[in-house]
Scaffold this motif. Structure first.
Motif, PDB file in Angstrom:
ATOM      1  N   PRO A 193       0.845  -1.199   0.000  1.00 11.52           N
ATOM      2  CA  PRO A 193       0.000   0.000   0.000  1.00 11.52           C
ATOM      3  C   PRO A 193       0.879   1.247   0.000  1.00 11.52           C
ATOM      4  CG  PRO A 193      -0.483  -1.451   1.865  1.00 11.52           C
ATOM      5  CD  PRO A 193       0.828  -1.875   1.292  1.00 11.52           C
ATOM      6  N   VAL A 194       0.605   2.153  -0.917  1.00  9.80           N
ATOM      7  CA  VAL A 194       1.394   3.402  -0.970  1.00  9.80           C
ATOM      8  C   VAL A 194       0.474   4.619  -1.127  1.00  9.80           C
ATOM      9  CG1 VAL A 194       3.529   2.379  -1.859  1.00  9.80           C
ATOM     10  CG2 VAL A 194       1.744   3.017  -3.469  1.00  9.80           C
ATOM     11  N   ALA A 195      -0.791   4.459  -0.686  1.00 12.12           N
ATOM     12  CA  ALA A 195      -1.759   5.525  -0.927  1.00 12.12           C
ATOM     13  C   ALA A 195      -1.755   6.608   0.147  1.00 12.12           C
ATOM     14  CB  ALA A 195      -3.159   4.933  -1.046  1.00 12.12           C
ATOM     15  N   GLY A 196      -1.045   6.377   1.257  1.00 10.35           N
ATOM     16  CA  GLY A 196      -1.045   7.360   2.346  1.00 10.35           C
ATOM     17  C   GLY A 196      -0.408   8.667   1.900  1.00 10.35           C
ATOM     18  N   PHE A 197      -0.774   9.745   2.575  1.00 12.08           N
ATOM     19  CA  PHE A 197      -0.240  11.052   2.189  1.00 12.08           C
ATOM     20  C   PHE A 197       1.210  11.213   2.656  1.00 12.08           C
ATOM     21  CE2 PHE A 197       0.291  15.579   3.659  1.00 12.08           C
ATOM     22  CZ  PHE A 197       0.646  16.070   2.412  1.00 12.08           C
ATOM     23  N   THR A 244       2.058  12.371   5.997  1.00  8.31           N
ATOM     24  CA  THR A 244       2.022  13.635   6.740  1.00  8.31           C
ATOM     25  C   THR A 244       3.355  13.924   7.421  1.00  8.31           C
ATOM     26  OG1 THR A 244      -0.140  12.786   7.345  1.00  8.31           O
ATOM     27  CG2 THR A 244       0.463  14.920   8.262  1.00  8.31           C
ATOM     28  N   ARG A 245       3.961  12.859   7.928  1.00 13.58           N
ATOM     29  CA  ARG A 245       5.167  13.075   8.724  1.00 13.58           C
ATOM     30  C   ARG A 245       6.362  13.530   7.874  1.00 13.58           C
ATOM     31  NH1 ARG A 245       5.544   7.510  11.215  1.00 13.58           N
ATOM     32  NH2 ARG A 245       4.437   7.061   9.282  1.00 13.58           N
ATOM     33  N   LYS A 300       6.514   9.754  -0.674  1.00  9.20           N
ATOM     34  CA  LYS A 300       7.652   9.367   0.178  1.00  9.20           C
ATOM     35  C   LYS A 300       8.317   8.089  -0.321  1.00  9.20           C
ATOM     36  CE  LYS A 300       4.782   7.207   3.703  1.00  9.20           C
ATOM     37  NZ  LYS A 300       4.483   7.045   5.104  1.00  9.20           N
ATOM     38  N   GLN A 341      -7.223   2.998  -3.771  1.00  8.73           N
ATOM     39  CA  GLN A 341      -7.933   3.213  -2.508  1.00  8.73           C
ATOM     40  C   GLN A 341      -8.625   4.569  -2.639  1.00  8.73           C
ATOM     41  OE1 GLN A 341      -5.477   4.071   0.909  1.00  8.73           O
ATOM     42  NE2 GLN A 341      -6.970   3.245   2.353  1.00  8.73           N
ATOM     43  N   GLY A 378      -6.827   4.449   6.201  1.00  6.46           N
ATOM     44  CA  GLY A 378      -5.855   3.706   6.994  1.00  6.46           C
ATOM     45  C   GLY A 378      -5.245   2.500   6.302  1.00  6.46           C
ATOM     46  N   PHE A 379      -4.214   1.982   6.953  1.00  6.13           N
ATOM     47  CA  PHE A 379      -3.419   0.888   6.404  1.00  6.13           C
ATOM     48  C   PHE A 379      -4.280  -0.362   6.157  1.00  6.13           C
ATOM     49  CE2 PHE A 379      -0.034  -2.435   7.409  1.00  6.13           C
ATOM     50  CZ  PHE A 379       0.537  -2.372   6.153  1.00  6.13           C
ATOM     51  N   GLY A 407       5.009   0.508   2.286  1.00  2.00           N
ATOM     52  CA  GLY A 407       5.669   1.206   1.190  1.00  2.00           C
ATOM     53  C   GLY A 407       6.857   2.032   1.654  1.00  2.00           C
ATOM     54  N   ASP A 408       6.930   2.265   2.970  1.00  2.00           N
ATOM     55  CA  ASP A 408       7.968   3.182   3.436  1.00  2.00           C
ATOM     56  C   ASP A 408       9.012   2.490   4.308  1.00  2.00           C
ATOM     57  OD1 ASP A 408       6.351   2.696   5.576  1.00  2.00           O
ATOM     58  OD2 ASP A 408       5.736   4.769   5.911  1.00  2.00           O
TER      59      ASP A 408
END
Ligand code: UTP
Length: 651
Positions: free
Chosen positions: A365-369, A371-372, A382, A464, A469-470, A491-492
């Motif tokens: 999964p690499v859809a998160g923004f 934020t950090r 990222k 997604q 969420g994950f 993904g990170d």
């Protein structure tokens, strides 16, 4: 979350029967080594079978066992949790002596309350040599373990089932409790009082058939006659029995392990026939009345049977009790069962030993923004942050991951993307580098560019729609997984192995060995547990690399972790294990994620958590954790990224 809790008051249980594939009688013979040190240890290859006992259990004031099954004839058992009373019930013998024996043992050595066990189904024929008594003993031990968090590993359960059964007039051997390991072959070593069990990895399906010969045998007489030769042999015949159950058996079982793990059914079948011939030559003369076994030999010599099988042999104490065959393939397995039933009037069962499904697919999964990593993530995902790899090339982190997946021969990789990022990923992976740029590359870089093109062909994109969420992201890959187990990576996070075997390959090997969803974990300091999903359990292997999980907690407090989640090992008194960033998840995990997505079971950030689904499956079906020999490098926050940039890729 209420619903989960209510359902958890009652636990579901299944324990299979067991079948000894090689090495019968070597369990008690090996035990005699404690008296005669010249005896060679016993070795047996044993597997759980598809048939077994199903039940449910819940905490109660007393210990009781009931069932509506016809085998129970309306009878039930109930006794206070009083060690002496339970022990007396075990000693008396009879139908419920086994459950009483195990309950008395647990009552004596552990702080537990009572339990109500309901036997809901029994597909295991009783008194068939498939050890229904051992299965019920394991079930009682398993139920107490789960209900009262006794933190017993599989070997521990097996031992308790054995000691419980020893409190009854029955004298079952040590190989009976192998059913604690499920439908998976194990090699058991009986070295005096020492018992060792190791799982055997099955590489290709093995199509067994076993059948009740409907003739009957006298196990007590067989055991009595063979036991005369132990602990010391007095004549040539007894010496030959020692050879058969000792050195000859050691060689046969070691070849059996090789053939099972190579997936060589033909050689394995021939070995069964060889083992039977050895038994007839060196063991049967000790008890010719029972072990000449005319019904067994007639079926072993049957031309139809021979044409359908690679080999066959007797089962358990041998004699005219039960027979096992290794069919040539799935169709031959079916034909053989039909033949034995219709032509020979036998009850026959199939047993297919399958490799733990080979993991061919991976999900990232690499859809998160991210934020950090703001403001970097305003423009660049990222997963595309650069790191310098071992080969000296500067790579987007995601490429390091994809390269590792390619190297471990993953066939299809699903990237879970945010819709807006479609072009971003397509441009990078699907478009060829313009020729003018390609021509400028060095020879090595050109080769790498070709590699990217090749890896890109393995990629599938899934979207997604909303970033919930994950766990929610992972759930989007359910159709891609299509009920197969998948390797799930963050993904990170990227990995660096300390050995020649990639960390993800090590994880897959562990999964293939245990056959349950497996989470890669690594030790973290107590102060750090608040940032991670923390996994606690009991060691399942001597090397202390596999944990049978007993608790999973998302970002626990230090106090909570100290009280409930510490794992002690030979090296260190207290360890805390956090997710390493790689998991093997199965259909059960997807099903549970689906449940949470549908009912919107979310955390305080409104996210569906993978950890919750994992913990549910752990409780229901069991789950393992594996500690890879390597390091994982996070790029998801500034401090971790700085560390990754300076340390990753250094030789
Ligand atoms: P993180 O928990 O690190 O979330 O996700 P994030 O959004 O990437 O980063 P922060 O916490 O906001 O800084 C772990 C992995 O799961 C993916 C992320 O892309 C990352 O690979 N993920 C997370 C999704 O695909 N979808 C989500 O809704 C959340």
């Amino acid at each position: 979350m209420k619903e989960i809790k209510a359902a958890n008051n009652k636990i579901n249980l299944f324990v299979p029967g067991r079948l000894c594939l090689f090495g019968e009688h070597s369990d008690w013979a090996g035990l005699q080594k404690s008296i005669n040190s010249g005896i060679v240890p016993g070795y047996a290859v044993v597997t759980g079978i598809e048939e077994g006992i199903y039940g449910t259990a819940e905490k109660a004031d007393v210990f009781s066992v009931t069932s509506r099954l016809p085998e129970y004839h309306g009878s039930s058992f109930s006794c206070e949790m009083d060690m002496n009373r339970l022990r007396a019930a075990a000693r008396e013998g009879g139908f419920f002596s086994y459950v009483a024996g195990v309950a008395s043992y647990i009552c004596e050595w552990y702080h537990v309350g009572g339990m109500h066990l309901e036997i809901t189904d029994m597909t295991l024929p009783m008194k068939s040599g498939l050890s229904s008594s051992a299965a019920i003993c394991v079930m009682v031990a398993k139920a107490f373990n789960k209900l009262y968090d006794l933190h017993l590993n599989t070997l521990g359960l097996m031992n308790i089932a054995y000691w419980g059964e020893q409190r009854t007039p029955s004298r079952c051997g040590r190989l009976d409790q192998a059913c604690a390991f499920g439908v998976n072959p194990v090699i058991m070593t009986f070295d005096g009082n020492e018992l060792d069990v190791e799982r055997i990895t099955v590489r290709k399906p093995l199509y067994y058939v076993f059948a009740d010969l409907m003739a009957g045998k006298d196990t007590v007489k067989i055991l009595g006659d063979l036991n005369r030769a132990y602990p010391f042999a007095h004549n040539e015949m007894e010496t030959r029995l020692h050879e058969a159950l000792g050195e000859d058996n050691r060689k046969i079982t070691s070849r059996a392990i090789t053939y099972i793990s190579q997936g060589d059914a033909e050689k394995l079948g021939e070995l069964m026939t060889e083992a039977q011939a050895l038994f007839d030559e060196k063991v049967a003369p000790m008890c010719p009345e029972e072990l000449t076994a005319p019904v067994l030999h007639a079926i072993l010599d049957d031309p139809t049977v021979k044409s359908l099988t690679y080999g066959a042999k007797g089962v358990g104490s041998q004699g005219d009790g039960t027979v096992q065959f290794l069919a040539r393939d799935e169709a031959a397995q079916e034909q053989l069962i039909a033949y034995l039933k219709s032509e020979k009037g036998m009850t026959a069962y199939s047993l297919t030993l399958r490799p733990s499904a080979v993991v061919r697919k991976a999900v990232i999964p690499v859809a998160g923004f991210g934020t950090r990593l703001y403001p970097e993530t305003r423009g660049v995902k990222k997963e595309f942050c650069p790191v310098v790899d071992k080969d000296g090339l500067v790579k987007p982190a995601i490429l390091v991951l994809l390269e590792e997946l390619d190297q471990i021969e993953i066939e299809e990789i699903c990237l879970i993307l945010n819709k807006e990022e479609k072009n971003y990923y397509e441009d990078f992976f699907m478009k060829a580098l313009p020729m003018e740029h390609y021509n400028k590359l060095s020879k090595d870089m050109k080769a790498y560019e070709d590699k990217i093109r090749r890896i890109s062909k393995k990629l599938r994109f899934v979207f997604q729609e909303e970033q919930k969420g994950f766990g929610h992201a992972v759930y989007q890959s359910r159709d891609f997984a299509a009920s197969e187990p998948v390797l799930l990576l963050l993904g990170d996070t990227i990995y660096q192995s300390n050995t020649n075997t990639a960390c993800t390959r090590q994880l897959l090997d562990a999964y293939e060995q245990v056959g349950q969803p497996t989470v890669a974990v690594h030790a973290v300091a107590l102060e750090e547990v608040v940032h991670y999903g923390i996994f606690s359990g009991v060691w399942e292997n001597k090397e202390e690399t596999i944990l049978k999980l007993t608790a999973i907690s998302e970002k626990p407090s230090c106090e909570n972790a100290k009280d409930y989640l510490a794992v002690s090992s030979r090296k260190q008194a207290e360890n805390y294990y956090a997710a390493f960033g790689a998991y093997v998840i199965t259909k059960d995990v997807y099903d549970r994620l689906g449940y949470a997505v549908e009912r919107e079971i979310v955390n305080e950030k409104g996210e569906v958590e993978l950890t919750d689904a994992l913990d549910y499956v752990r409780k229901e079906k069991g789950m393992m954790a594996y500690i890879p020999d390597g390091r994982s490098y996070d790029i998801g926050n500034a401090a971790a990224y700085r560390k990754t940039v300076t340390e990753f890729g250094k030789q």
